[in-house]
Design a protein around this motif. Structure first.
Motif, short mmCIF file in Angstrom:
data_model
loop_
_atom_site.label_atom_id
_atom_site.label_comp_id
_atom_site.label_asym_id
_atom_site.label_seq_id
_atom_site.Cartn_x
_atom_site.Cartn_y
_atom_site.Cartn_z
N ALA A 722 0.85 -1.21 0.00
CA ALA A 722 0.00 0.00 0.00
C ALA A 722 0.88 1.25 0.00
CB ALA A 722 -0.92 -0.02 1.22
N THR A 723 1.98 1.19 0.75
CA THR A 723 2.91 2.33 0.79
C THR A 723 3.51 2.57 -0.60
OG1 THR A 723 3.46 1.67 3.04
CG2 THR A 723 4.96 3.23 2.00
N ILE A 724 3.88 1.47 -1.26
CA ILE A 724 4.46 1.58 -2.61
C ILE A 724 3.42 2.19 -3.56
CG2 ILE A 724 5.24 0.23 -4.61
CD1 ILE A 724 6.59 -1.69 -2.61
N ASP A 725 2.18 1.69 -3.47
CA ASP A 725 1.13 2.20 -4.36
C ASP A 725 0.89 3.69 -4.14
OD1 ASP A 725 0.77 -0.11 -5.69
OD2 ASP A 725 -0.88 -0.83 -4.43
N ALA A 726 0.87 4.07 -2.86
CA ALA A 726 0.61 5.48 -2.55
C ALA A 726 1.72 6.36 -3.12
CB ALA A 726 0.49 5.67 -1.03
N ALA A 727 2.97 5.89 -2.99
CA ALA A 727 4.10 6.68 -3.51
C ALA A 727 3.99 6.80 -5.03
CB ALA A 727 5.41 6.01 -3.12
N ARG A 728 3.59 5.71 -5.64
CA ARG A 728 3.46 5.68 -7.10
C ARG A 728 2.37 6.66 -7.54
NH1 ARG A 728 3.88 -0.13 -9.56
NH2 ARG A 728 2.70 -0.59 -7.70
N GLU A 729 1.26 6.61 -6.83
CA GLU A 729 0.14 7.51 -7.15
C GLU A 729 0.55 8.98 -7.01
OE1 GLU A 729 -2.98 6.92 -8.30
OE2 GLU A 729 -2.06 4.96 -8.64
N SER A 730 1.43 9.23 -6.02
CA SER A 730 1.79 10.62 -5.73
C SER A 730 2.70 11.21 -6.82
CB SER A 730 2.50 10.71 -4.39
OG SER A 730 3.83 10.23 -4.54
N GLY A 731 3.15 10.36 -7.74
CA GLY A 731 4.01 10.86 -8.82
C GLY A 731 5.49 10.83 -8.46
N ALA A 732 5.82 10.13 -7.37
CA ALA A 732 7.23 10.05 -6.98
C ALA A 732 8.03 9.31 -8.06
CB ALA A 732 7.36 9.31 -5.65
N GLN A 733 9.28 9.68 -8.21
CA GLN A 733 10.12 8.99 -9.20
C GLN A 733 10.55 7.62 -8.68
OE1 GLN A 733 13.04 11.00 -11.83
NE2 GLN A 733 14.43 10.19 -10.27
N SER A 734 10.87 7.61 -7.36
CA SER A 734 11.28 6.36 -6.73
C SER A 734 10.43 6.19 -5.48
CB SER A 734 12.76 6.43 -6.36
OG SER A 734 13.06 5.43 -5.43
N VAL A 735 10.15 4.94 -5.14
CA VAL A 735 9.36 4.74 -3.92
C VAL A 735 10.27 4.69 -2.69
CG1 VAL A 735 7.62 3.45 -5.22
CG2 VAL A 735 9.41 2.20 -3.98
N ARG A 736 11.56 4.78 -2.90
CA ARG A 736 12.50 4.61 -1.79
C ARG A 736 12.23 5.54 -0.60
NH1 ARG A 736 17.24 1.89 -1.57
NH2 ARG A 736 17.19 1.68 -3.83
N PRO A 737 12.10 6.86 -0.83
CA PRO A 737 11.91 7.72 0.35
C PRO A 737 10.67 7.32 1.16
CG PRO A 737 12.32 9.04 -1.62
CD PRO A 737 12.16 7.64 -2.09
N ALA A 738 9.56 7.02 0.47
CA ALA A 738 8.34 6.66 1.18
C ALA A 738 8.51 5.35 1.94
CB ALA A 738 7.18 6.55 0.19
N VAL A 739 9.17 4.38 1.29
CA VAL A 739 9.36 3.07 1.92
C VAL A 739 10.29 3.19 3.13
CG1 VAL A 739 10.35 0.77 1.55
CG2 VAL A 739 8.86 1.78 -0.18
N LYS A 740 11.31 3.98 2.98
CA LYS A 740 12.25 4.19 4.10
C LYS A 740 11.53 4.81 5.28
CE LYS A 740 17.01 4.89 3.67
NZ LYS A 740 18.18 5.53 3.18
N ALA A 741 10.72 5.81 4.97
CA ALA A 741 9.99 6.51 6.04
C ALA A 741 9.02 5.55 6.72
CB ALA A 741 9.24 7.71 5.46
N TRP A 742 8.41 4.69 5.92
CA TRP A 742 7.45 3.73 6.47
C TRP A 742 8.15 2.76 7.44
CZ3 TRP A 742 6.92 -1.66 5.62
CH2 TRP A 742 5.74 -2.23 6.10
#
Ligand code: PEP
Ligand code: MG
Length: 750
Positions: A722-742
Motif C-alpha cells: 500500500a505504501t508503494i502504491d501510494a508513492a506511485r500515485e503521488s508521482g514520486a520517481q522512486s518509492v525509496r523515500p516513502a518506503v524508508k519513512a514507512w
C-alpha cells in the motif's frame, strides 16, 4: 666550468655516504647534503623540494637560496620549473631560467639572480618523492654528465629517504612509507575491510645504495644477469609450444635480458658509485616513469615486462625471494599491480580485501573477487609503491577509497562500522534456521548465489534453502584451456553432493561481454554488453553447450536437476536451448545412463523483450529467474560496469518496479515459478519491495541472507504494498523515500 666525470660522481657519493653515516637529525642531514652537492658540483645553489601532499612541493633544504624560505616556499605540481620536473618526472636543464616558459618568480627565495637551472626528479620505482635542483649565477648549460651525476645523487637520496634517513621535524621530511595516505580508486566489489598489507610481490629492499668497489659491483651485476638469462631461457624452453601471449612475454624478457643498452646503463650507474641493486632500481624507476607517460598499449606492456624482469634481477642480487621473509598477516589485504584469477583463487577466502593498482570491473580477478565476496578497490594509483608489508590498511569498497596507515580517528570510525556489521551478523545467526516468513503474510524463499566449489560450505550456515544461481563460467574463466566434460561433471557432482539434497540451479555458460575466456579468441565488438554473449554464444557454438549439458546430466546421477539458460531474449532461443538439453537427455538414455529423477528447465529474464514473449514461452519454462543486474542495465540503458552511470537509476524507480510487477503478473497467469537473482535481491529494502510486489523467491550472496531475512520477518507485505502504491500515485520517481519513512516509523532503519 668542467662537468662531473665518473670519478667526480663517485667522490660525491663517497662523501654523501660519510654524511649519511654521521648521527644527525633529518633536517640537519638534509642541510648537509645540499651543502655538499653544491660544493662538489661547483654550483651556487642546491635545493631539495619534497612532496608535502600529492599536489604540493615544499622547499625542504637549500644551500644558496634564502634560508627563511625553507618550509615556506611551496608550489603546485606542474607549477614553475620545479613543478614541471615533478610532473613529467624528467630533468629540466636551462642556461636562462627566468626566460624559460612557466618560470615562476618566488621573491622570498632570492633566486632572481641565478640564471642556470638543472632539476631532476627524486623518485623511487615510479613513486615521485620530490625534486633536486642546482642553480648557478653564470648562464651555463649543464652537461649530460652533470645531469647524469645529479640523477645518481637523486637516486641515492630517494633510497636514503626510504630508509628513514631524513625523518625529523616536519611531515615533509618523514619517510614516505610512514605517513597516512588516502587513495581514491574504483569500486569493483563492495564491502569494507580492515587489515594489514600483504604484497602479492613483496618489494625488494635495497639497504645499501653505495658501491664501495665499482669493479666488484659490476661483476655481481654481470653474474646476476647471467643467472637471469639462464632462467629466462629455461622458462622459454619449458613454455615452448604454449600459448602465444605467454611466449610473447618470455621473448620480451629474453630481449631485455640480452639488451646491451640496459646492461650498459646499469654499468654506467655503477661506475658513478651506485651499488648493483641501486643501479637496477634506477633504470627500473626510469622505465616506470616512462610507463606512466606512454599511451601505446604495446609499449606499456613491454615496459611492464622490463619492470618484471628488473624485479627478478633484484631478487637475484639481494637473495630476497618472492616467497621469503614476509609472512601473511592474520587479516591480509592483498595489494598488487594486477593479479590473475588463478592466483587470486589460490589465496582464496583468507583475504579480507584486495587493492589493485590496475584491474578493471570486468577482469577475471574481479569476477573471482566478487564470487568470493572480497571487497575490491581497483585503480588505486600508487598503492604498490606506497604500501609496505604489514602496514595497516582499510579498504572502503563502498566508496572506492583506500586508507593506508590510517589516522586514529579514521581507523576508529571503520572499526565501529565493522563491529556493528559483525554484531548484526551474530543477530542473523540466531534466525538461520527459521523461514523468512513475513508478518501475517507469505514466506519468501531465500537462496544463495554461488560460482565456486568453495562457496558451498557456506550454504548451511547462510540460512539459504538452496543455490538459486550457480554461475558455471568461473570454472571456465580460471582455466587456460577448455575444461573436459569429465572434469566438469566431477565439479557439478561435488556441488550437488555439498548441497546435500538442497536444490541447485545451474546456469549454463554465461560468457562474452565482460567475461572473455582465456582460451577463446576475443572478438572485437563495438558494444560487448549488447553483443555475442551468453546463450548467443551457446547456440552458435553448440559443441560447448552440449558438452556442458551432458556434464550436468551425468553429475546429477539420478538426482533432480535444474538448468537455466542465461540472457534469453526471445522464445525461439529458449526453445532451441531447451531442445539441446532434451537431445542430451535422449542420448544419455540411449547410452543406458541414469537420468535425473526430475528435470527443470528455466530461463533467465535479463532483457525487457522476454517480458513480452508469447504466453507459450511462460508455459514452456519450468521456472524463470530475473537477472536484475542485466535487466536493469537494459531497462535504463545504463551500463552496469560504468561507474558514471551505474548508480544513476534507482532499482526502486516506479517504472522499474511496475515493469517487474508485470513480469510477476505474467508468471502468475501461467503458474510459472519466478525468482530474482540479481545483486539487488540481497539489499534488504529492495528485497522487501520485491516481495511486496509479488516475488516469492530471491537469490543473493550468502552474507545477504541474514539481513534480508531479518527485515522480511518484520515486514507486513500488504502494508508495504500500500505504501508503494501510494508513492506511485503521488508521482514520486522512486518509492525509496516513502518506503524508508514507512520502515523508520516502525523503528526499523534500513
Ligand atoms: C544478472 O544479470 O542479474 C545475473 C544474475 O547475472 P550476471 O550478474 O552473472 O550477469
Ligand atoms: Mg546477467
Amino acid at each position: 666550468m668542467p662537468s662531473i666525470s665518473e670519478s667526480g660522481s663517485r667522490r660525491i657519493l663517497g662523501r654523501l655516504k660519510e654524511t649519511m653515516a654521521e648521527p644527525a637529525e633529518g633536517q640537519v642531514r638534509l642541510n648537509n647534503v645540499v651543502r655538499l652537492i653544491a660544493a662538489e658540483m661547483g654550483t651556487d645553489v642546491c635545493s631539495v623540494y619534497l612532496f608535502r601532499d600529492e599536489e604540493t612541493l615544499e622547499l625542504c633544504a637549500t644551500e644558496g637560496l634564502n634560508q627563511e624560505a625553507v618550509h615556506q616556499t611551496r608550489m603546485r605540481l606542474g607549477e614553475g620549473l620545479v613543478g614541471r620536473v615533478a610532473k613529467h618526472t624528467k630533468p629540466v636543464n636551462t642556461a636562462n631560467a627566468p626566460a624559460e616558459r612557466g618560470f615562476r618568480y618566488m621573491p622570498e627565495t632570492g633566486e632572481e639572480i641565478f640564471s642556470a637551472f638543472l632539476g631532476v626528479p627524486i623518485q623511487r620505482l615510479g613513486e615521485r618523492m620530490g625534486v633536486l635542483v642546482v642553480q648557478s649565477k653564470e648562464a651555463r648549460a649543464y652537461s649530460e654528465d652533470d645531469i647524469y651525476a645529479l640523477e645518481v645523487v637523486a637516486m641515492v637520496l630517494a633510497e636514503m629517504a626510504e630508509l628513514g634517513a631524513f625523518v625529523g621535524e616536519g611531515a615533509a621530511l618523514a619517510a614516505p612509507h610512514q605517513a597516512p595516505n588516502m587513495l581514491r580508486g574504483g569500486v569493483a566489489q563492495e564491502g569494507t575491510a580492515l587489515g594489514h598489507v600483504f604484497l602479492h610481490e613483496p618489494r625488494v629492499v635495497v639497504t645499501n645504495p653505495f658501491a664501495d668497489d665499482a669493479d666488484a659491483e659490476s661483476a655481481r651485476l654481470r653474474a646476476a644477469i647471467d643467472a637471469l638469462r639462464i632462467s629466462v631461457d629455461e622458462m622459454l624452453s619449458d613454455a615452448s609450444g604454449g600459448d602465444g601471449d605467454h611466449m610473447q612475454v618470455l621473448e620480451a624478457y629474453r630481449m631485455f635480458a640480452n639488451s646491451k643498452g640496459w646492461l650498459r646503463r646499469m654499468e654506467q650507474d655503477i661506475a658513478r658509485g651506485l651499488s648493483a641493486e641501486a643501479a637496477v632500481e634506477k633504470e627500473q624507476s626510469a622505465a616506470r616513469a616512462r610507463m606512466q607517460q606512454v599511451t601505446d598499449a604495446y609499449l606499456r606492456e613491454r615496459l611492464s615486462d622490463l619492470d618484471d624482469l628488473s624485479n627478478r634481477l633484484l631478487r637475484l642480487l639481494t637473495g630476497q625471494g618472492a616467497d621469503t621473509g614476509v609472512e601473511m598477516p592474520d587479516d591480509p589485504i592483498l595489494i598488487a599491480r594486477n593479479i590473475g584469477p588463478g592466483e587470486l583463487l589460490s589465496y582464496g577466502r583468507v583475504l579480507r580485501g584486495i587493492i589493485l593498482e590496475e584491474g578493471s570491473v570486468g577482469s577475471h580477478a574481479t569476477i573471482v573477487a566478487r564470487a568470493l565476496a572480497i571487497p575490491l578497490v581497483i585503480h588505486a594509483q600508487g598503492i604498490t609503491a606506497n604500501a609496505l608489508s604489514g602496514d595497516e590498511v582499510i579498504v572502503d569498497g563502498e566508496q572506492g577509497i583506500v586508507h593506508l596507515r590510517p589516522e586514529d580517528s579514521v581507523r576508529k570510525a571503520f572499526q565501529d562500522k565493522v563491529a556493528m556489521a559483525a554484531k548484526a551478523q551474530e543477530r542473523y545467526a540466531s534466525i538461520r534456521r527459521v523461514p523468512a516468513s513475513t508478518v501475517e503474510g507469505p514466506t519468501i524463499g531465500l537462496h544463495m548465489n554461488a560460482g565456486l566449489m568453495a562457496d558451498l560450505p557456506s550454504l548451511p550456515s547462510s540460512g539459504a534453502e538452496g543455490v538459486g544461481l550457480f554461475r558455471t563460467e568461473l570454472q571456465f574463466l580460471i582455466r587456460n584451456q577448455m575444461p573436459r566434460r569429465r572434469e566438469l561433471a566431477d565439479i557439478y557432482k561435488r556441488v550437488m553432493d555439498a548441497a546435500a539434497g538442497r536444490p541447485v540451479v545451474f546456469r549454463t555458460l554465461d560468457i562474452g561481454s565482460d567475461k572473455v575466456l582465456p582460451f577463446m579468441k576475443p572478438t572485437e565488438e563495438p558494444n560487448p554488453a549488447l553483443g555475442w554473449r551468453a546463450i548467443r554464444v551457446g547456440l552458435d557454438r553448440k559443441g560447448v553447450l552440449r558438452m556442458q549439458l551432458q556434464a550436468l546430466l551425468r553429475a546429477a546421477e539420478g538426482r533432480p536437476l535444474s538448468v537455466m539458460f542465461p540472457f534469453i531474449a526471445q522464445f525461439d532461443e529458449f526453445k532451441e536451448a531447451r531442445q539441446h538439453l532434451l537431445d542430451m537427455v535422449a542420448r544419455q538414455e540411449q547410452q543406458g545412463e541414469v537420468l535425473p529423477s526430475e528435470l527443470r528447465i528455466g530461463a533467465m529474464l535479463e532483457t525487457p523483450s522476454l517480458a513480452y514473449a508469447p504466453r507459450q514461452f511462460y508455459e514452456m519454462a519450468d521456472f524463470i529467474s530475473i537477472g536484475g543486474n542485466d535487466l536493469k542495465q537494459f531497462f535504463f540503458a545504463a551500463d552496469r560496469e560504468n561507474e558514471r552511470v551505474r548508480r544513476r537509476y534507482d532499482t526502486l524507480n516506479v517504472s522499474f518496479l511496475t515493469f517487474l510487477e508485470q513480469i510477476v503478473a505474467r508468471c502468475a497467469e501461467t503458474d510459472t515459478p519466478l525468482s530474482f537473482c540479481g545483486e539487488d535481491a540481497g539489499r534488504p529494502l529492495e528485497a522487501a519491495c520485491f516481495a511486496a510486489i509479488g516475488l516469492r523467491s530471491l537469490s543473493m550472496r550468502p552474507a545477504s541472507i541474514g539481513p534480508v531475512k531479518h527485515l522480511l520477518r518484520k515486514t507486513n507485505l500488504k502494508e508495504l504494498a500500500a505504501t508503494i502504491d501510494a508513492a506511485r500515485e503521488s508521482g514520486a520517481q522512486s518509492v525509496r523515500p516513502a518506503v524508508k519513512a514507512w520502515f523508520a516509523a516502525q523503528g526499523l532503519t534500513v
